[in-house]
Scaffold this motif. Sequence first.
Motif: not given
Length: 234
Positions: A154-156, A159-163, A231-232
């Motif tokens: 889920v974390l990965s 980070h793939k979707v978020a710029s 996520m920060a």
Amino acid sequence: MSDEKLTMVETSALLILLAEAGPVPNASLTNDHRCELKKPSREKLERLKLIEVGGTPRRLVLTLSEAGWRRCRTELAAGSPPPGSGAIGGALYAVLLRLDRFLTAQRLSLGEFVTASNAPAAEDLPVAEDLSAVPDAPKADEPAADEPTVEERVLSAYHKVASRAGDLVNLADLRDLVDDLDRADIDAALRRLHRRPGVTLVPEANQKALDARTRAAAVVVGDQPKHMITMAAS
């Protein structure tokens, strides 16, 4: 929340929608649950924003709204049935009160309870014929060596979707990247991550703008559907 009184039938319809935890055809309330929700009562629940009504005029489909989930939670704690509900009503509210005490003691929301109750029963799970024949098999609750956990997946995906760190990401976009995993496992991982510093699940601010895809991807936390995650930087 409105303080307007509900009839036993109206309350029963809400509790049935809670138990089904999804869209229910209006006809199914009568045919499968013996709860005939007539038009005035259906329109009353819709006016109070306790249910959402969709489908076609010939096949109406009802769904419990966020306000409806909250109303059901108050019914659990009511303790005594409405006047005239009879012995069945008394028995129902005794069970509801017991459930309310359990949820409170376990610090569980109704949404978490429903998600947990959707898990397959132990007797429905496949059983290996001879466990000793499988050398070094990982435990059921442990990932295989070098296999990422659900939380790591889920974390990965975030980070793939978020710029960049801190961006709001639609859970529907995140779920697309982990759709090989069981939904209940993803939901549980999202709730655990939500308790971490810097990770927050948030609802869509404009509920009227919700599309079906975003609504379906929501995870319920504290009786409220959450549609986005941020996520920060770690």
